[in-house]
Design an enzyme around this catalytic site. Structure first.
Site, PDB file in Angstrom:
ATOM      1  N   SER A 128       8.841   8.190  -9.522  1.00  0.00           N
ATOM      2  CA  SER A 128       8.624   8.791 -10.833  1.00  0.00           C
ATOM      3  C   SER A 128       9.650   8.256 -11.844  1.00  0.00           C
ATOM      4  CB  SER A 128       8.670  10.319 -10.696  1.00  0.00           C
ATOM      5  OG  SER A 128       8.128  10.953 -11.823  1.00  0.00           O
ATOM      6  N   ASP A 282      -2.858   9.597  -8.796  1.00  0.00           N
ATOM      7  CA  ASP A 282      -1.849  10.071  -9.744  1.00  0.00           C
ATOM      8  C   ASP A 282      -2.501  10.195 -11.118  1.00  0.00           C
ATOM      9  OD1 ASP A 282       0.433  10.388 -11.452  1.00  0.00           O
ATOM     10  OD2 ASP A 282       1.684   9.328 -10.006  1.00  0.00           O
ATOM     11  N   HIS A 311       0.486  12.607  -8.040  1.00  0.00           N
ATOM     12  CA  HIS A 311       1.850  12.144  -8.297  1.00  0.00           C
ATOM     13  C   HIS A 311       2.757  12.492  -7.120  1.00  0.00           C
ATOM     14  CE1 HIS A 311       4.983  10.636 -10.900  1.00  0.00           C
ATOM     15  NE2 HIS A 311       5.674  11.758 -10.835  1.00  0.00           N
TER      16      HIS A 311
END
Length: 339
Positions: A128, A282, A311
């Protein structure tokens, strides 16, 4: 929680503001070898601290502390490194200055070189907002970084990702009637709404449809939202979250004096062997965005994590996804960095 502090002194940020007595919190795993070439940097993601990275570190894993010296630097704003919650006036709480990904990586570079005398990095890996830091390392220090492995994150915050983060920010701004002069009235209770906003983005539609939250011990959708999303966000300081959201919204590996906003040029400069692992479902760091980036990085592959965890395929929760990431990292580390 055990960690170390690297004092940066007074630092001038990209914004031009000088942050006095700044510091990086970090933790190391394993030992630095004599050649100082067994180094892995593993930056933290939005809202995370070094302990949240530990699922990917262990004997027999790619990030094996018996082989590698693994440094996990904490993101500025996360409550351990310099943050709104631990900085004295005049830069406390809502008055904390804007910090970029470029700033973070520049400070990490200082830690690596000044504290440890390291000149070569075998791998920079991250999830991320940790992923964007790994891209930034590759673009900022192309001759130093041999490999990068960003997963579930892009080399910049693409427009839709920006909008997602803006929704999280808006939930906090709404709590003070969108009046920025009242931000210091925010409390952790105001974070409940942020958790609910993020709940729609963190995992995929299929995750919810197939009720995978039952595997995590929740017997209802409401219980999962409250127990995971609300709870995790309410543990965070709202000012730290606003600081990290700003960092995230303005993340771009080319937004600095080296590249002057030329994103494609920044990608083309990365010399590291690159393995990008987007989550196939995602919703806000998409495979398409990563494919664009992989085409421009000279030595890159894009290996999507086939998962309905969205995600959170990169969050260290689902065993199958964890193995996929670890296997790709083992393969990447086995490749000769000299070509």
């Amino acid at each position: 929680m055990e960690y170390e502090i690297f004092n940066l002194g007074d630092v001038t940020l990209q914004s031009g503001v000088t942050l006095p007595n700044a510091f990086l919190a970090y933790k190391t795993y394993g030992k630095l070898n004599e050649k100082k070439d067994n180094v892995i940097i593993y930056p933290t993601a939005f809202g995370d601290q070094h302990v949240q990275n530990e699922w990917l570190i262990g004997n027999g894993m790619a990030l094996d502390p018996s082989k590698y010296f693994i440094i996990v630097p904490n993101l500025l704003g996360n409550g351990l490194s310099s943050s709104p919650s631990n900085t004295p006036p005049p830069f406390d709480n809502a008055n904390f200055p804007q910090v970029t990904i470029y700033d973070n990586v520049k400070f990490q570079y200082r830690l690596v070189t000044e504290k440890f005398g390291i000149q070569k990095i075998a791998l920079v890996v991250g999830w991320s907002m940790g992923a964007i830091q790994s891209f930034q390392w590759g673009a900022s220090y192309p001759d130093m970084v041999e490999r990068i492995a960003p997963f579930c994150g892009g080399a910049k915050t693409w427009p839709q990702t920006y909008v997602v983060l803006n929704g999280m920010k808006a939930a906090l701004m709404a709590a003070v009637g969108f009046e920025s002069n009242k931000l210091n009235k925010l409390t952790s209770a105001d974070m409940r709404a942020v958790g609910n906003v993020y709940a729609g983005w963190g995992v995929s539609q299929a995750f919810y449809r197939e009720e995978l939250y039952r595997e995590m011990g929740y017997d209802s959708l409401e219980g999962f939202v409250a127990g995971v999303w609300e709870d995790s966000f309410m543990k965070m300081n709202p000012h730290n979250v606003l600081a990290m959201l700003w960092t995230g919204q303005n993340a771009n590996i080319s937004a600095n004096p080296a590249y002057h906003g030329d994103f494609d040029a920044a990608l083309k400069t990365i010399k590291a062997i690159t393995c990008i692992m987007p989550g196939s479902t995602d919703l806000f760091c998409t495979v398409d965005d990563n494919k664009y980036e992989a085409k421009l990085i000279p030595n890159a592959v894009c290996h999507p994590i086939e998962s309905i965890w969205g995600h959170f395929a990169g969050r260290g929760i689902n065993i199958v996804d964890n193995k996929f990431i670890d296997d790709n990292l083992k393969h990447l580390l086995a490749l000769s960095a000299n070509g």
